[in-house]
Enzyme design. Structure first.
Site, PDB file in Angstrom:
ATOM      1  CB  SER A   1      -0.848   0.031   1.115  1.00  0.00           C
ATOM      2  OG  SER A   1      -0.194   0.533   2.390  1.00  0.00           O
ATOM      3  CG  ASP A   2       1.630   5.826  -1.483  1.00  0.00           C
ATOM      4  OD1 ASP A   2       2.460   6.014  -0.606  1.00  0.00           O
ATOM      5  OD2 ASP A   2       1.445   6.342  -2.611  1.00  0.00           O
ATOM      6  CG  HIS A   3       2.492   7.475   4.388  1.00  0.00           C
ATOM      7  ND1 HIS A   3       1.467   7.700   5.326  1.00  0.00           N
ATOM      8  CD2 HIS A   3       3.831   7.599   5.057  1.00  0.00           C
ATOM      9  CE1 HIS A   3       2.122   7.998   6.487  1.00  0.00           C
ATOM     10  NE2 HIS A   3       3.483   7.978   6.533  1.00  0.00           N
ATOM     11  CB  ALA A   4      -1.625   6.102   5.975  1.00  0.00           C
TER      12      ALA A   4
END
Length: 733
Positions: free
Chosen positions: A266-269
């Protein structure tokens, strides 16, 4: 590790240990770290029972000693001795910062781009990194979006070739694992992240399936065919469904259709953000949807760590977790970490970072990726001229661009002044700042002192203007450095106004009043609207953010030691109202034509031209070239084209040959002008050469709105474009 041994290790893991492997944390949570945070920092709320020494990955720790200590502590405390993965936002160079990707792609020298990627991989490897979050392959046609700087631009063909070159450069021959001096590539952001509504960061994307398949998915697929080992999900909603939680996108398209079997991070969060998207009711449901979509790593949240232990009590979710953890362990195995957890960390090899070889490569890439947009004869500069270099980039080292902040150091950058004084005498050149690059340093927080030391004090605007005009009046020619400062592009830097700030326009007008020719040197991370100032320049050289060796490469171009050859990879609009504007547009039923300019009922603006200021593919040279078609041959799977190229000048020169397709009619309306091939050609003085260009018929096929592929037999009009001239050829298939 033998696959049977890896399977044996996997079978020994407890459910809690499996969950821990899916957790990826920012290094600032575990070590004192001076790397820029690339997303919101918050109290993660990680469960107390999570064993840090069993988590899967750490990202954005770029200090050799800290990485080594982290791995030593992990190997000492991990029950099964599973090494940490070290990842980082290395986008266009580790310490040797190259020109931004938007610039590199315009070189069309894909061998050179691959060499730069190999150098980036080597420096990253020698610092102990295993994975780098690059290349970014989001097709980008809206310059309001700040992240266009790290993309290869607006064109499908260009982005596909860039993808193959960079992935191959990073990973080398990875058929039997990632070799020494290489790293695993993580392409991003899947999918269509480069088309946000309004050009606003993290915003909604909505497009037809035919556009998605024919254009936006193509660069990712090219990287997957080049065997990229990781893919990162996108923040955006795509056609009503968040990319990170989409089973259709990540399982049906990415894994089944594109046959990707690597790690999806995933990208950040981004998994947690399924909740504010309104796609998940709470974090538990976000974890469920992320795992169902096939996302293996949860970056920088506690969502997987907190909720997967409960979810996997259901056999179906336990099976999904097993799939994710197995892919993570396979990646670690392909990197050789079970045999050597200290891969790249055996000894601090600082002598092999930022080498002379790397710097030479960076200079070459600056020369090949800077675009000469306009030249009324004032370039190259002459050795007997007195030159006033005006503008802060004449002496500033802050020329690396936003993403270089993660691992690069502006102190390494060579300013233009140093480069010019290698080619010209100190008596010839006078420098004046002209305007302040920053109006205040207050927004830099703890970095304020360092930035001020690098860039110098903020001085009175009128004083700077007077000094610039005085220097210009004493010179034969003015070299004006201008454009964006590095924080104005990059992630989180969307803009609605792409014009130059008033302080720069004021300076340009004042310099024009001196009557001296003005050579503009444009530093930027995106296309800008220059319609009001372009007529005031006699010559205009676009250098983007050129990296650490920008001063040398740009000086070589200005003085004629190097000859420009790059092309624009993204259109410069005349007005923000034209956006999106790009080369591969579709025809309309009522096109604007030269013979009907006053007709009301045609596709045109009433207050602006349909044409851009500078179009995709434009770029000048100090030399002139001719090109013509010779012959064509259609085989079962290819079209073989022969053309003839000639350098009309008395100097050695490089040029880029483009081949465009105009296919009409077709089942789906095709672009008026679609780039399908390019050749980077080096020619000696007056040299001429024949070229063979091969087009795959498979690459001429297209998709409909059901995602089905079609190929149309019939006439294909191919256009040979070189040096602003075009020649057409019709080929029957």
């Amino acid at each position: 590790m033998d696959i049977r041994e890896l399977r044996k290790l996997f079978m020994q893991l407890s459910p809690e240990e499996k969950v821990a492997q899916t957790v990826q944390l920012n290094g600032s949570l575990v070590v004192e770290n001076d790397v820029m945070n690339t997303g919101p920092m918050q109290d993660l709320g990680l469960p107390e029972e999570l064993n840090f020494y069993e988590i899967g990955a750490i990202y954005n720790v770029n200090d050799f000693a800290k990485l080594k200590r982290l791995q030593e502590e992990t190997m000492k405390n991990s029950k099964h001795k599973i090494p940490l993965l070290f990842m980082s936002d290395v986008i266009y160079g580790f310490r040797t910062i190259f020109p931004i990707p938007l610039a590199q792609a315009g070189s069309y020298d894909f061998d050179l781009i691959q060499q730069a990627a190999e150098m980036t991989a080597k420096e990253s490897y020698l610092n102990g990194l295993h994975v780098i979050f690059s290349p970014m392959l989001d097709l980008s046609r809206d310059p309001r979006w700040g992240r266009v700087m790290e993309s290869p631009g607006e064109d499908v063909y260009t982005a596909k070739q860039f993808a193959k070159s960079v992935v191959t450069g990073y990973q080398g021959d990875s058929s039997n694992g990632v070799p020494e001096n290489h790293v695993a590539a993580c392409i991003k952001h899947f999918a269509a992240y480069g088309a946000p509504e309004g050009g606003r960061e993290y915003n909604t994307v909505d497009m037809s399936n035919q556009r998605l398949f024919n254009e936006y998915l193509q660069p990712y697929q090219a990287a997957i065919e080049a065997q990229t080992m990781l893919v990162m999900t996108a923040f955006n909603v795509l056609n009503g469904e968040p990319s990170t939680g989409s089973k259709w996108l990540n399982r049906e398209i990415l894994r089944e259709r594109f046959d990707f079997d690597g790690v999806l991070v995933s990208d950040h969060a981004a998994i947690k953000e399924l909740v504010p998207h309104g796609y998940a009711a709470d974090d538990r449901e976000a974890a469920k949807k992320g795992l169902e979509a096939g996302v293996d790593f949860d970056m920088m949240t506690s969502v997987y760590a907190t909720h997967l232990p409960e979810l996997i009590k259901e056999p179906a979710f336990a099976e999904l977790l097993d799939e994710a953890v197995w892919r993570i362990l396979e990646l670690k195995n392909k990197l050789g970490l079970f045999e050597d957890p200290y891969r790249g960390l055996q000894s601090e090899q600082t002598g092999e970072i930022l080498t002379e070889e790397a710097k030479t490569l960076a200079v070459k890439l600056v020369e090949k990726s800077s675009v000469l947009l306009k030249n009324n004869g004032s370039l190259p500069l002459q050795k007997d001229q007195k030159i006033a270099v005006v503008g802060p980039y004449g002496e500033s080292r802050l020329t690396l661009g936003f993403w270089a902040s993660v691992s690069g150091k502006p102190q390494d950058a060579v300013p233009l002044k140093e480069g010019l004084l290698k080619n010209l005498s100190t008596e010839q050149v006078q420098f004046a700042r002209g305007y302040n690059l920053f109006d205040s340093y207050d927004g830099f927080g703890p970095l304020k002192a360092g930035i001020e030391m690098l860039n110098g004090p903020i001085e009175p605007a009128d004083q700077l203007l007077t000094e610039a005009v005085t220097a210009a009046e004493a010179a034969d020619v003015i070299v004006l450095t201008f454009g964006e400062q590095f924080l104005e592009s990059g992630e989180g830097a969307s803009r609605t106004n792409l014009h130059l700030p008033e302080k720069q326009v004021r300076l340009i007008k004042a310099l024009k009043e001196t009557g001296k020719p003005i050579v503009g040197v444009l530093y930027t991370g995106r296309p800008l609207v220059l319609t009001n100032v372009e007529p005031l320049f006699d010559s205009l050289l676009l250098v983007w953010y050129p990296g650490i060796m920008g001063g040398i490469g740009i000086a070589n171009l200005l003085t004629g030691k190097a000859n420009p050859s790059a092309r624009l990879t993204m259109t410069f609009p005349r007005s923000e109202g034209q956006i999106p504007i790009y080369g591969a547009q579709l025809p309309t039923g009522r096109p604007f034509k030269a013979d009907n300019p006053t007709d009301r009922f045609i596709s045109k603006y009433r207050d602006e031209s349909n044409d851009p200021l500078f179009a995709f593919g434009e770029g000048l040279s100090y030399s002139s070239f001719q090109g013509k078609w010779l012959d064509s041959e259609v085989n079962e799977q290819t079209i073989n084209l022969q053309c003839h190229i000639k350098n009309d000048s008395d100097r050695t020169a490089d040029t880029v040959v483009h081949v465009y397709l105009n296919q009409r009619p077709a089942t789906i309306v095709r672009p008026i002008k679609q780039l399908v091939a390019s050749e980077f050609v080096s020619l000696g003085p007056l040299e001429e050469r024949s070229l063979n260009i091969e087009l795959s018929l498979a690459d001429l096929a297209f998709y409909d709105n059901q995602g089905q592929k079609h190929f149309t037999k019939g006439n294909y009009q191919l256009v040979l474009a070189i040096d602003g001239k075009e020649e057409s050829l019709t080929v029957t298939v």
